[in-house]
Design a protein around this motif. Structure first.
Motif, PDB file in Angstrom:
ATOM      1  N   TYR A   1      22.837 -85.504 -10.644  1.00  0.00           N
ATOM      2  CA  TYR A   1      24.235 -85.181 -10.393  1.00  0.00           C
ATOM      3  C   TYR A   1      24.475 -85.136  -8.885  1.00  0.00           C
ATOM      4  O   TYR A   1      23.933 -84.293  -8.170  1.00  0.00           O
ATOM      5  CB  TYR A   1      24.602 -83.837 -11.037  1.00  0.00           C
ATOM      6  CG  TYR A   1      25.975 -83.371 -10.616  1.00  0.00           C
ATOM      7  CD1 TYR A   1      27.100 -84.180 -10.855  1.00  0.00           C
ATOM      8  CD2 TYR A   1      26.154 -82.163  -9.956  1.00  0.00           C
ATOM      9  CE1 TYR A   1      28.360 -83.777 -10.450  1.00  0.00           C
ATOM     10  CE2 TYR A   1      27.412 -81.750  -9.555  1.00  0.00           C
ATOM     11  CZ  TYR A   1      28.512 -82.558  -9.796  1.00  0.00           C
ATOM     12  OH  TYR A   1      29.751 -82.171  -9.376  1.00  0.00           O
TER      13      TYR A   1
ATOM     14  N   CYS B   1      31.200 -86.928  -6.847  1.00  0.00           N
ATOM     15  CA  CYS B   1      31.949 -86.458  -8.022  1.00  0.00           C
ATOM     16  C   CYS B   1      33.431 -86.317  -7.704  1.00  0.00           C
ATOM     17  O   CYS B   1      33.802 -85.776  -6.675  1.00  0.00           O
ATOM     18  CB  CYS B   1      31.382 -85.111  -8.459  1.00  0.00           C
ATOM     19  SG  CYS B   1      32.316 -84.325  -9.774  1.00  0.00           S
ATOM     20  N   ILE B   2      34.281 -86.831  -8.592  1.00  0.00           N
ATOM     21  CA  ILE B   2      35.721 -86.685  -8.366  1.00  0.00           C
ATOM     22  C   ILE B   2      36.320 -85.561  -9.217  1.00  0.00           C
ATOM     23  O   ILE B   2      37.529 -85.393  -9.270  1.00  0.00           O
ATOM     24  CB  ILE B   2      36.467 -88.019  -8.625  1.00  0.00           C
ATOM     25  CG1 ILE B   2      36.218 -88.506 -10.063  1.00  0.00           C
ATOM     26  CG2 ILE B   2      36.042 -89.076  -7.610  1.00  0.00           C
ATOM     27  CD1 ILE B   2      37.198 -89.583 -10.498  1.00  0.00           C
ATOM     28  N   GLY B   3      35.456 -84.854  -9.904  1.00  0.00           N
ATOM     29  CA  GLY B   3      35.926 -83.671 -10.632  1.00  0.00           C
ATOM     30  C   GLY B   3      36.785 -83.966 -11.852  1.00  0.00           C
ATOM     31  O   GLY B   3      37.633 -83.152 -12.228  1.00  0.00           O
ATOM     32  N   CYS B   4      36.571 -85.123 -12.479  1.00  0.00           N
ATOM     33  CA  CYS B   4      37.433 -85.488 -13.602  1.00  0.00           C
ATOM     34  C   CYS B   4      37.085 -84.746 -14.886  1.00  0.00           C
ATOM     35  O   CYS B   4      37.887 -84.674 -15.808  1.00  0.00           O
ATOM     36  CB  CYS B   4      37.368 -86.990 -13.844  1.00  0.00           C
ATOM     37  SG  CYS B   4      35.758 -87.527 -14.443  1.00  0.00           S
ATOM     38  N   GLY B   5      35.882 -84.219 -14.963  1.00  0.00           N
ATOM     39  CA  GLY B   5      35.510 -83.449 -16.150  1.00  0.00           C
ATOM     40  C   GLY B   5      35.063 -84.281 -17.343  1.00  0.00           C
ATOM     41  O   GLY B   5      34.750 -83.716 -18.404  1.00  0.00           O
ATOM     42  N   ALA B   6      35.027 -85.578 -17.192  1.00  0.00           N
ATOM     43  CA  ALA B   6      34.657 -86.435 -18.321  1.00  0.00           C
ATOM     44  C   ALA B   6      33.264 -86.106 -18.843  1.00  0.00           C
ATOM     45  O   ALA B   6      32.999 -86.212 -20.041  1.00  0.00           O
ATOM     46  CB  ALA B   6      34.728 -87.909 -17.918  1.00  0.00           C
ATOM     47  N   CYS B   7      32.388 -85.677 -17.950  1.00  0.00           N
ATOM     48  CA  CYS B   7      31.021 -85.373 -18.378  1.00  0.00           C
ATOM     49  C   CYS B   7      30.979 -84.181 -19.323  1.00  0.00           C
ATOM     50  O   CYS B   7      30.229 -84.162 -20.286  1.00  0.00           O
ATOM     51  CB  CYS B   7      30.120 -85.160 -17.170  1.00  0.00           C
ATOM     52  SG  CYS B   7      30.794 -84.036 -15.950  1.00  0.00           S
TER      53      CYS B   7
ATOM     54  N   PHE C   1      29.721 -79.908 -11.337  1.00  0.00           N
ATOM     55  CA  PHE C   1      29.512 -80.123 -12.766  1.00  0.00           C
ATOM     56  C   PHE C   1      28.023 -80.196 -13.098  1.00  0.00           C
ATOM     57  O   PHE C   1      27.454 -81.270 -13.224  1.00  0.00           O
ATOM     58  CB  PHE C   1      30.262 -81.385 -13.217  1.00  0.00           C
ATOM     59  CG  PHE C   1      31.744 -81.202 -13.128  1.00  0.00           C
ATOM     60  CD1 PHE C   1      32.492 -80.977 -14.277  1.00  0.00           C
ATOM     61  CD2 PHE C   1      32.401 -81.220 -11.896  1.00  0.00           C
ATOM     62  CE1 PHE C   1      33.859 -80.785 -14.201  1.00  0.00           C
ATOM     63  CE2 PHE C   1      33.772 -81.016 -11.811  1.00  0.00           C
ATOM     64  CZ  PHE C   1      34.510 -80.807 -12.967  1.00  0.00           C
TER      65      PHE C   1
ATOM     66  N   CYS D   1      30.842 -90.903 -17.016  1.00  0.00           N
ATOM     67  CA  CYS D   1      31.171 -90.617 -15.616  1.00  0.00           C
ATOM     68  C   CYS D   1      31.678 -91.878 -14.918  1.00  0.00           C
ATOM     69  O   CYS D   1      30.981 -92.876 -14.864  1.00  0.00           O
ATOM     70  CB  CYS D   1      29.941 -90.076 -14.887  1.00  0.00           C
ATOM     71  SG  CYS D   1      30.242 -89.874 -13.129  1.00  0.00           S
ATOM     72  N   PRO D   2      32.918 -91.839 -14.394  1.00  0.00           N
ATOM     73  CA  PRO D   2      33.454 -93.053 -13.786  1.00  0.00           C
ATOM     74  C   PRO D   2      32.825 -93.384 -12.433  1.00  0.00           C
ATOM     75  O   PRO D   2      32.782 -94.543 -12.033  1.00  0.00           O
ATOM     76  CB  PRO D   2      34.944 -92.732 -13.614  1.00  0.00           C
ATOM     77  CG  PRO D   2      35.018 -91.247 -13.536  1.00  0.00           C
ATOM     78  CD  PRO D   2      33.882 -90.735 -14.383  1.00  0.00           C
ATOM     79  N   SER D   3      32.348 -92.381 -11.729  1.00  0.00           N
ATOM     80  CA  SER D   3      32.035 -92.595 -10.310  1.00  0.00           C
ATOM     81  C   SER D   3      30.560 -92.852 -10.057  1.00  0.00           C
ATOM     82  O   SER D   3      30.180 -93.151  -8.940  1.00  0.00           O
ATOM     83  CB  SER D   3      32.423 -91.341  -9.521  1.00  0.00           C
ATOM     84  OG  SER D   3      31.547 -90.295  -9.882  1.00  0.00           O
TER      85      SER D   3
ATOM     86  N   ALA E   1      28.536 -90.453 -10.245  1.00  0.00           N
ATOM     87  CA  ALA E   1      28.012 -89.167  -9.759  1.00  0.00           C
ATOM     88  C   ALA E   1      26.938 -88.659 -10.714  1.00  0.00           C
ATOM     89  O   ALA E   1      25.989 -88.001 -10.315  1.00  0.00           O
ATOM     90  CB  ALA E   1      29.127 -88.139  -9.639  1.00  0.00           C
ATOM     91  N   LYS E   2      27.117 -88.945 -11.996  1.00  0.00           N
ATOM     92  CA  LYS E   2      26.041 -88.684 -12.953  1.00  0.00           C
ATOM     93  C   LYS E   2      25.338 -90.011 -13.216  1.00  0.00           C
ATOM     94  O   LYS E   2      25.982 -91.014 -13.556  1.00  0.00           O
ATOM     95  CB  LYS E   2      26.617 -88.127 -14.250  1.00  0.00           C
ATOM     96  CG  LYS E   2      27.111 -86.686 -14.091  1.00  0.00           C
ATOM     97  CD  LYS E   2      26.636 -85.798 -15.217  1.00  0.00           C
ATOM     98  CE  LYS E   2      26.668 -84.332 -14.858  1.00  0.00           C
ATOM     99  NZ  LYS E   2      27.848 -83.858 -14.127  1.00  0.00           N
TER     100      LYS E   2
HETATM  101  S1  SF4 Z   1      32.253 -87.283 -15.068  1.00  0.00           S
HETATM  102 FE1  SF4 Z   1      31.303 -87.703 -13.126  1.00  0.00          FE
HETATM  103  S2  SF4 Z   1      32.962 -87.655 -11.676  1.00  0.00           S
HETATM  104 FE2  SF4 Z   1      33.719 -86.698 -13.548  1.00  0.00          FE
HETATM  105  S3  SF4 Z   1      33.291 -84.536 -13.225  1.00  0.00           S
HETATM  106 FE3  SF4 Z   1      31.556 -85.341 -14.298  1.00  0.00          FE
HETATM  107  S4  SF4 Z   1      30.131 -85.885 -12.655  1.00  0.00           S
HETATM  108 FE4  SF4 Z   1      32.099 -85.607 -11.716  1.00  0.00          FE
END
Ligand code: SF4
Ligand code: SF4
Lengths: 355, 803
Positions: free
Chosen positions: A93, A98-104, A121, A138-140, A142-143
């Motif tokens: 992670y 991370c853009i903080g979208c919460g998808a994870c 996250f 995760c779109p970015s 980051a994960k």
């Molecule tokens: S899905 Fe990826 S970008 Fe979105 S909050 Fe989780 S780690 Fe961050």
């Protein structure tokens, strides 16, 4: 150089003593791997790889591709590749990406991801099964996954791509990790295939593994970089979590092999010493290492000193693991000169590898 | 041959150079103005003869000086780093800019109020001479719309979709004339040829030829007499000189300048003195950048060899002379508009010296002088001249090594050129094999057959990313808020990746079509308004044909050629569309377009996906590289459909210099996740931050492209940390990398060996780093003189070293 006293050592090691106890026994997911299932696999096996790095210039001759195998039985507290320690896939992670979208959070079937104000996250190690759902969501990026199961042929295909650079530089492939001996069959297979292609081959190893495997792997190697951290057995156990008896035995055996291998395609054995302040960066330890090489190895005289650096700090964070040497300054290569002198005075051929 | 380091003289000249401020010299404008507006001398003469007379008058009347300690004489203006004014092609276009020269943010000049006032007086008279003033009214509505932001009211502000750039300011440049013949027969020899040819022209009553040859003859005498003025000056100075050694040097300079360039040189010193006079001469005649000295190690070598064999010079002294010659180049300056100084700050002038490679008959051309030129670049370490080293299969290892030794100093020099791609490329354009083998580099990444090419290759830029922006908006230009491209359909209705590529191809084809029309118009204007009889004297076969180079007198008459900007952005965008929309289905065209049209506002997750979930060009990944190959093929095919004024094909290329920054400011959000207004990727290099696989992969990706089609050249920038190439092992690996990259098939590669910490430090403490040189996409500049965004650009460039 003054002898580092034990109290000072425990100042850094204090907490780690506990941790080392913890991780010298591996987690439930790692254990079966180490205790044989993977090691026993036939050649052609798949392996878990966490990184392939082209244009590497400091791990053997010429321009090389480094293949990092996942899994290592040691737990050195300065480990620069902590993501290589566990044999299983781990989720990385990267808070900065991370853009903080919460998808994870939404995607995790185990409810293992939670949002923490300070750390973002984060994943609960206890509940995560590394199913990869959050990585896909995760779109970015980051994960992402550390460790991917790959076929030996696949690896060789990637390694092959830089062939023309190897040809001009005398380079090739170096397998490191993690620990090569953690996935010996896979390592063996990749090396065998690379060697068939005429590439220069090397491994970096802690030497902690079964001799028969190491012997077989060595057959396919032009160069072996062999870690020697501490000669004292107890100290070694305290610092790395394992005994060094096997390591020293294997090193002696490899040294013997240099002769039997002959001159046709000689094997080069290079001893690598990570130089860690307040752990082994004292003349006493260096002298012990020198004495061991001088008295017990008959065909080896090349040593590379690897001054401690802290470029890996971020990786611990991304793994969600504590890093005991966090914030510590890297060791300037010139500071290592006296240690180098200790070894050269003993007639060894010693280089400082700057970071 | 051992390399001799810089002598005390060379160090001193360099140190002194660093104290010089760029400055404006108005003498040229004054002299031209006097001739054209205050005298009768040229009134009844044909235009071309008038230009020769003006050139002669300039060389006769302008201030000359010989610098303390220098061994080479000749300069651009009345003092070092002086830039002359060229009213006959620039008119008063830049008057506004001249007013800001002393105060603008970058590339400031010293410029006195009195001089500025005089220019204010002079330049308005030249308003109608500006090439821009002539070209734009001649353009049709479509061309105007594409080239100009506000075509009705302003002919200076361009769209950044296109530009004609360099040739809009002057008639020549990007030229490597025939120094060799001048050395062989002297300018008086050329004059004799011209006279002979004039006789024939008179018999034939060939008015054009008569005018041109008269102009040529005037020019031959002008440059000969220019040399003699320096001889006189050197003798004067010698008389007053108290130091005996310096007096002797001045007398040697005097003897050299008496001899050359009128007569053939007798020594190595005279050979490079002659070369320098010619180089200055072509820049006195007309305004342009990117003049080249060409294959110095080939044509000057016999003189060096003879001197060494005859014991007339030591190797060390020869190196010092050559260093002095190299130190003359950075004295040359150009004034750019303030706008241009932002995009290409650091006083770029791209004066190329091209060494190594092969001889016309296909043998290795490397000689001692090749190594000495590299050594001079090591000794002088300044932003000019730009050194290029050519490599082919037969280049000795020692040459690669010596070149890498220079490259790892981090001055940005040299450029490595790859004969394996260049020679077949030129042959494919109809150039004879022996001429192709005899190519020289010009400008940034361009090449041309030495001595025989009309020159003027860089014809400005085409915004490659605009073609995609238009394709994604049915021809609409989002940031310019008008219809710019053609109608290629609503992208939201595209149902296959092929439709996207086709729309891109059609938009690009349209842009190239309009570009070629305009560029041919400009070529005609050059021919009709600003011929260059002096340089034509030594471009084969202008004298024989009785034609100026601008009128097609050269053996090869290629026209201006476009450089495309934004390859990697287009490739990564198309790759992302293919992968995410048409393969994985994680995005729809609708979703993508919504995100793009919102500049990703509220759609950050889409932007992240586009960046993270698609492969990227430059990583030796076939899933992106095949698209790179495809779009390059489209570009080459589309340019091949058009012809220059003299019926030749274009030399399309990818070398953005720094146009990637302003060209980004007109492009809306792209499917590679790049937001509106941001810079585009430079040259044919991968986008910043995506070069994850490192320099070997980058070279392999770039090597796959059709460089034989892109004979305009393409730049690959590789940034390396000093640690990667340090020491003996580092050098060995560097050499291997270069050999591998050449074998992988790059056209050109250059290195930026510097670490970003140093660059950050330099940003904070400019004064401490005033001699820090950086290669910025195609040229070297002083880092501290760069604009902030450019500095950032350099720092951000993919870090390739992981050590
Ligand atoms: S899905 Fe990826 S970008 Fe979105 S909050 Fe989780 S780690 Fe961050
Ligand atoms: S890998 Fe699977 S179990 Fe682990 S956090 Fe991600 S989604 Fe949850």
């Amino acid at each position: 150089m003054p002898r580092v006293n034990h109290q000072k050592r425990s100042a850094i090691m204090g907490k780690s003593d506990v941790q080392i106890e913890d991780c010298s026994g591996l987690t439930a997911r790692e254990k079966p791997l180490f205790s044989g299932s993977r090691r026993a696999m036939a050649p052609g096996a798949e392996g878990v790889v966490f990184n392939i790095q082209r244009f590497s210039l400091h791990d053997g001759a010429g321009i090389r591709t480094l293949v990092f195998l996942k899994g290592c039985p040691l737990r050195c507290l300065w480990c620069a590749n902590p993501e290589g320690q566990s044999g299983a896939t781990e989720i990385r992670y990267d808070k900065n990406g991370c853009i903080g979208c919460g998808a994870c959070i939404d995607s995790c079937p185990e409810g293992a991801v939670s949002q923490e104000p300070a750390t973002g996250f984060t994943i609960s190690k206890a509940s995560c099964r590394a199913c990869g759902a959050c990585v896909r969501a995760c779109p970015s990026g980051a994960k992402s996954e550390w460790g991917e199961t790959r076929d030996a042929d696949e690896i060789v295909d990637i390694v092959k791509r830089d062939s023309l650079f190897y040809r001009h530089s005398g380079g090739g492939v170096t397998i490191g990790g993690g620990e090569v001996l953690f996935q010996p069959a896979f390592a063996c297979e990749v090396l065998r295939k690379c060697r068939e292609l005429g590439l220069n081959t090397a491994i970096e190893t802690s030497g902690y593994g079964d001799w028969p495997w190491l012997e077989r792997i060595a057959e396919y190697c032009d160069t072996i970089f062999y870690d020697l951290k501490i000669v004292d057995r107890h100290e070694h156990r305290r610092i790395t979590g394992v005994d060094n008896e096997t390591i020293l035995d294997n090193l002696r055996a490899l040294d013997e092999m240099l002769v039997s291998r002959g001159t046709d395609r000689p094997l080069h054995l290079i001893v690598r010493v990570p130089v860690i302040p307040e752990v082994n960066a004292d003349t006493e330890n260096m002298a012990a290492i020198g004495t061991f090489i001088r008295s017990e190895l008959h065909n080896t005289s090349t040593v590379e000193l690897m001054p401690f650096h802290n470029l890996c700090e971020q990786k611990y964070e991304q793994l969600g693991r504590p890093y005991l040497l966090k914030g510590r300054a890297g060791l300037m290569p010139e500071k290592v000169e006296p240690l180098k002198k200790t070894l050269t005075d003993m007639g060894l051929n010693c280089t400082i590898m700057s970071w | 041959m051992p390399g001799f380091g810089p002598t005390a003289r060379v160090e001193e000249l360099k140190t002194r150079f660093l104290t010089y401020k760029p400055n404006v010299c108005i003498e040229r404008a004054r002299i031209y103005h006097h001739l054209y507006f205050q005298s009768e001398e040229v009134r009844d003469e044909p235009l071309i003869v008038g230009r020769a007379l003006a050139f002669a008058k300039l060389l006769r009347e302008r201030t000359i000086y010989i610098e303390d300690g220098q061994l080479i004489a000749g300069s651009m203006g009345s003092r070092p780093r002086a830039f002359p004014i060229y009213p006959e092609s620039v008119g008063d276009d830049l008057l506004d800019e001249y007013r800001k020269l002393t105060t603008r943010a970058f590339d400031r000049f010293e410029f006195s109020d009195a001089d500025l006032m005089e220019l204010e007086e002079i330049l308005p008279h030249w308003h109608d001479s500006s090439l821009r003033q002539i070209l734009f009214p001649d353009m049709d509505a479509e061309e105007k719309k594409l080239f100009l932001m506000d075509p009705e009211n302003n002919i200076v502000k361009g769209t950044n979709i296109f530009s004609l750039d360099v040739p809009l300011y002057g008639p020549a440049g990007h030229i490597t004339p025939d120094y060799q013949t001048v050395l062989e027969i002297g300018f008086q020899g050329i004059k004799a040829r011209a006279e002979k040819r004039l006789g024939r022209a008179r018999q034939d009553n060939d008015k054009n030829a008569i005018d041109f040859l008269r102009a040529a003859i005037i020019s031959c005498d002008a440059i000969t007499d220019f040399g003699k003025r320096y001889a006189e000056l050197a003798r004067q100075m010698a008389k007053e000189e108290t130091d005996a050694d310096r007096r002797a040097e001045l007398l040697t300079i005097a003897a050299a300048c008496d001899q050359v360039p009128g007569l053939p040189p007798r020594t190595f010193q005279e050979a490079i003195q002659a070369t320098w006079f010619l180089f200055v001469g072509i820049q006195q005649e007309a305004f342009q950048r990117c003049y080249s000295v060409g294959r110095l190690d080939q044509y000057a070598y016999p003189y060096l060899q003879a001197d060494l064999q005859g014991g007339r010079i030591s190797e060390e002294r020869a190196q010092e002379l050559l260093d002095c010659f190299f130190l003359k180049f950075p004295e040359t300056n150009y004034i750019n508009s303030e706008y241009y100084s932002h995009i290409a700050s650091g006083f770029p002038s791209q004066q190329q010296i091209c060494v190594g490679g092969q001889t016309p008959d296909g043998k290795d051309a490397t000689n001692d002088l090749t190594y000495m030129c590299i050594q001079s670049s090591i000794n002088t370490r300044l932003h000019q001249p730009s050194l290029s080293v050519r490599f082919w299969e037969g280049s000795p290892d020692a040459l690669v090594e010596k070149t890498c030794e220079l490259a790892r100093l981090g001055t940005g020099h040299p450029s490595f050129f790859n004969d394996r791609r260049v020679v077949p490329g030129l042959v494919g354009k109809g150039i004879a094999l022996e001429d192709a083998r005899d190519y020289s580099s010009v400008g940034c990444a361009s090449v041309q057959p030495t001595r025989k090419d009309k020159g003027s290759q860089n014809g400005g830029y085409i915004n490659f990313a605009a073609a995609l922006d238009f394709a994604l908006h049915d021809g609409w230009w989002p940031l310019g808020n008008r219809q710019m491209g053609i109608k290629t359909g609503n992208p939201r209705e595209f149902t296959s990746f092929e439709e996207v590529v086709e729309a891109f191809g059609r938009q690009l084809g349209y842009l190239i079509g309009v570009y070629s029309r305009a560029s041919v118009k400009l070529e005609k204007i050059h021919r009709d308004r600003v011929p260059t009889p002096f340089v034509s004297c030594f471009v084969q076969d202008c004298i024989d044909r009785g034609l100026d180079r601008s009128a097609g007198g050269a053996v090869y008459n290629f026209g201006f050629s476009p450089r495309a900007v934004g390859l990697a952005d287009v490739v990564d965008s198309l790759t992302a569309i293919r992968k995410l929309v048409f393969e994985d289905g994680i995005l729809t065209m609708n979703g993508l377009m919504d995100a793009l049209d919102a500049d990703f506002k509220g759609n950050e997750h889409v932007r992240q996906m586009l960046k993270a979930k698609a492969p990227h060009y430059g990583n030796d990944d076939p899933r992106a590289d095949d698209i790179a190959q495809k779009v390059v093929d489209i570009y080459v095919a589309e340019t091949n459909r058009h012809r220059s004024l003299f019926g030749e094909r274009f030399h399309p290329g990818f070398s953005s210099v720094s146009a990637n920054i302003p060209y980004g400011t007109v492009i809306s959000a792209l499917p590679n996740g790049r937001q509106a207004w941001q810079s585009l990727a430079d040259g044919c290099s991968p986008c910043h931050y995506v070069g994850k696989e490192g320099p070997t992969a980058a070279a392999l990706s770039v090597g796959k492209l059709d460089h034989e089609g892109m004979t305009g050249g393409s730049i690959l920038n590789i940034k390396l940390m000093p640690a990667a190439v340090a020491g003996e092992t580092g050098l060995k690996n560097f050499v291997s990398y270069v050999k591998g990259a050449l074998e992988a098939g790059v056209w050109h590669v250059q290195f930026n060996v510097v670490d970003s910490e140093v660059l950050r430090e330099a940003q904070a403490h400019a004064e401490k780093y005033s001699d820090l040189l950086v290669r910025v996409a195609g040229y070297s500049a002083f880092f501290t003189g760069l604009s902030r965004p450019l500095q950032e650009d350099v720092i951000d460039r993919t870090e390739h070293c992981r050590c």
